[in-house]
Design a protein around this motif. Structure first.
Motif, short mmCIF file in Angstrom:
data_model
loop_
_atom_site.label_atom_id
_atom_site.label_comp_id
_atom_site.label_asym_id
_atom_site.label_seq_id
_atom_site.Cartn_x
_atom_site.Cartn_y
_atom_site.Cartn_z
N GLN A 1 -16.07 -71.07 40.97
CA GLN A 1 -14.79 -70.86 40.27
C GLN A 1 -14.01 -72.17 40.18
O GLN A 1 -13.41 -72.48 39.15
CB GLN A 1 -13.95 -69.79 40.98
N GLU A 2 -13.99 -72.94 41.26
CA GLU A 2 -13.30 -74.24 41.25
C GLU A 2 -13.95 -75.19 40.25
O GLU A 2 -13.25 -75.90 39.51
CB GLU A 2 -13.32 -74.84 42.65
N ILE A 3 -15.26 -75.21 40.24
CA ILE A 3 -16.00 -76.11 39.33
C ILE A 3 -15.71 -75.76 37.88
O ILE A 3 -15.58 -76.65 37.04
CB ILE A 3 -17.51 -76.07 39.64
N ARG A 4 -15.58 -74.48 37.58
CA ARG A 4 -15.30 -74.07 36.19
C ARG A 4 -14.03 -74.72 35.66
O ARG A 4 -13.98 -75.15 34.51
CB ARG A 4 -15.18 -72.55 36.10
N VAL A 5 -13.01 -74.81 36.48
CA VAL A 5 -11.76 -75.42 36.06
C VAL A 5 -11.98 -76.91 35.78
O VAL A 5 -11.61 -77.43 34.73
CB VAL A 5 -10.66 -75.22 37.13
N ALA A 6 -12.59 -77.61 36.73
CA ALA A 6 -12.80 -79.04 36.58
C ALA A 6 -13.78 -79.35 35.45
O ALA A 6 -13.58 -80.30 34.68
CB ALA A 6 -13.31 -79.64 37.89
N GLN A 7 -14.84 -78.54 35.31
CA GLN A 7 -15.82 -78.76 34.25
C GLN A 7 -15.18 -78.67 32.88
O GLN A 7 -15.46 -79.49 32.01
CB GLN A 7 -16.94 -77.72 34.33
N THR A 8 -14.34 -77.69 32.70
CA THR A 8 -13.68 -77.52 31.40
C THR A 8 -12.87 -78.76 31.05
O THR A 8 -12.98 -79.30 29.95
CB THR A 8 -12.78 -76.28 31.40
N GLY A 9 -12.09 -79.24 32.02
CA GLY A 9 -11.28 -80.43 31.78
C GLY A 9 -12.12 -81.65 31.47
O GLY A 9 -11.85 -82.38 30.51
N VAL A 10 -13.15 -81.89 32.25
CA VAL A 10 -13.96 -83.09 32.04
C VAL A 10 -14.76 -83.00 30.74
O VAL A 10 -14.93 -83.99 30.04
CB VAL A 10 -14.87 -83.40 33.25
N GLN A 11 -15.23 -81.81 30.40
CA GLN A 11 -16.00 -81.68 29.17
C GLN A 11 -15.13 -81.88 27.93
O GLN A 11 -15.56 -82.51 26.96
CB GLN A 11 -16.71 -80.33 29.13
N ILE A 12 -13.91 -81.37 27.96
CA ILE A 12 -13.00 -81.59 26.83
C ILE A 12 -12.66 -83.07 26.70
O ILE A 12 -12.72 -83.65 25.61
CB ILE A 12 -11.72 -80.73 26.97
N LEU A 13 -12.31 -83.69 27.82
CA LEU A 13 -11.99 -85.12 27.80
C LEU A 13 -13.19 -85.95 27.36
O LEU A 13 -13.06 -86.85 26.52
CB LEU A 13 -11.51 -85.57 29.19
N PHE A 14 -14.37 -85.65 27.89
CA PHE A 14 -15.57 -86.40 27.53
C PHE A 14 -15.90 -86.22 26.05
O PHE A 14 -16.22 -87.18 25.35
CB PHE A 14 -16.74 -85.94 28.41
N GLY B 1 -16.65 -90.68 32.48
CA GLY B 1 -16.66 -89.29 32.02
C GLY B 1 -18.05 -88.68 32.05
O GLY B 1 -18.22 -87.52 32.44
N ALA B 2 -19.05 -89.47 31.66
CA ALA B 2 -20.43 -88.98 31.72
C ALA B 2 -20.85 -88.71 33.16
O ALA B 2 -21.49 -87.69 33.46
CB ALA B 2 -21.37 -90.00 31.07
N CYS B 3 -20.48 -89.61 34.06
CA CYS B 3 -20.81 -89.43 35.49
C CYS B 3 -20.08 -88.23 36.08
O CYS B 3 -20.66 -87.45 36.85
CB CYS B 3 -20.49 -90.70 36.27
N ALA B 4 -18.82 -88.05 35.72
CA ALA B 4 -18.06 -86.90 36.21
C ALA B 4 -18.68 -85.60 35.71
O ALA B 4 -18.82 -84.63 36.47
CB ALA B 4 -16.59 -87.00 35.76
N THR B 5 -19.07 -85.58 34.45
CA THR B 5 -19.72 -84.41 33.88
C THR B 5 -21.00 -84.09 34.65
O THR B 5 -21.25 -82.93 35.01
CB THR B 5 -20.02 -84.63 32.39
N GLY B 6 -21.79 -85.11 34.92
CA GLY B 6 -23.03 -84.90 35.67
C GLY B 6 -22.79 -84.35 37.06
O GLY B 6 -23.47 -83.42 37.50
N ALA B 7 -21.81 -84.91 37.75
CA ALA B 7 -21.52 -84.46 39.12
C ALA B 7 -20.98 -83.04 39.14
O ALA B 7 -21.29 -82.27 40.05
CB ALA B 7 -20.54 -85.42 39.79
N LEU B 8 -20.18 -82.67 38.14
CA LEU B 8 -19.59 -81.33 38.13
C LEU B 8 -20.55 -80.26 37.60
O LEU B 8 -20.36 -79.08 37.86
CB LEU B 8 -18.28 -81.33 37.35
N ILE B 9 -21.56 -80.66 36.86
CA ILE B 9 -22.59 -79.71 36.42
C ILE B 9 -23.73 -79.67 37.44
O ILE B 9 -24.44 -78.67 37.55
CB ILE B 9 -23.10 -80.08 35.01
N GLY B 10 -23.86 -80.71 38.24
CA GLY B 10 -24.92 -80.79 39.25
C GLY B 10 -25.05 -79.59 40.15
O GLY B 10 -26.18 -79.13 40.41
N PRO B 11 -23.95 -79.02 40.67
CA PRO B 11 -24.08 -77.85 41.55
C PRO B 11 -24.77 -76.66 40.88
O PRO B 11 -25.49 -75.90 41.54
CB PRO B 11 -22.63 -77.52 41.92
N VAL B 12 -24.59 -76.49 39.58
CA VAL B 12 -25.24 -75.39 38.88
C VAL B 12 -26.75 -75.60 38.87
O VAL B 12 -27.53 -74.69 39.17
CB VAL B 12 -24.68 -75.26 37.45
#
Length: 171
Positions: free
Chosen positions: A37-50, A80-91
């Motif tokens: 649930q926490e990752i969903r919030v951060a992922q949305t933000g980083v994906q929009i920004l990226f 942004g690419a690295c943040a996206t990778g790290a936040l999608i990594g847990p999935v």
């Protein structure tokens, strides 16, 4: 207070002193659900920004960027690419280890990846803000404004949670 320990009168080793009645596997399942649930919030933000950052290079104004602003842009896109990778990594981690009875370890690693992702998201947002304000204003106060926002993020994202953790951790 005491550290929660397994109740010796229970054969399943469940903890009672922290108010929860869950096994280690149930705790890992709960923590995994909370983490996702926490990752969903951060992922949305980083994906929009990226996504926004990826489109900037195709705008007519991009060719007019100074060398410094172009460098800031490139660094921001990479962050942004690295943040996206790290936040999608847990999935991906969960999918690849699912059913292997390593959920406790997977939760621990996913939590670490999420923290790295948040740090990278922090850096991405600060770099993006710096770039936008430099291009929009060309004023000398931009670094100070960005530093103020960075301090605000650090307070909200790290200082307050760590203070709360320290202040309210059961000892």
């Amino acid at each position: 207070m005491t550290v929660p320990q397994a109740d010796p009168d229970r054969s399943d080793g469940r903890e009672r002193s922290d108010g929860r009645d869950e096994s280690e596997a149930e705790r890992a399942d709960r923590m995994w659900g909370e983490l996702i649930q926490e990752i969903r919030v951060a992922q949305t933000g980083v994906q929009i920004l990226f996504g926004f950052l990826l489109t900037v290079v195709f705008t007519p104004r991009f060719v007019d960027l100074s060398q410094a602003n172009e460098t800031i842009y490139i660094v921001t896109v990479v962050l942004g690419a690295c943040a996206t990778g790290a936040l999608i990594g847990p999935v991906s981690l969960h999918r690849l280890v699912s059913g292997r009875r390593v959920k406790t370890q997977a939760v621990r690693w996913a939590s670490r990846l999420t923290l790295v992702g948040l740090l990278l998201l922090f850096a991405t947002m600060i770099a993006a803000l710096l770039l936008v304000l430099r291009v929009a204003t060309h004023d000398h106060y931009v670094p100070y404004l960005v530093a103020g926002v960075a301090v605000w993020y650090v307070l909200c994202w790290f200082v307050l949670p760590l203070w709360t953790r320290h202040r309210h951790t059961v000892k």
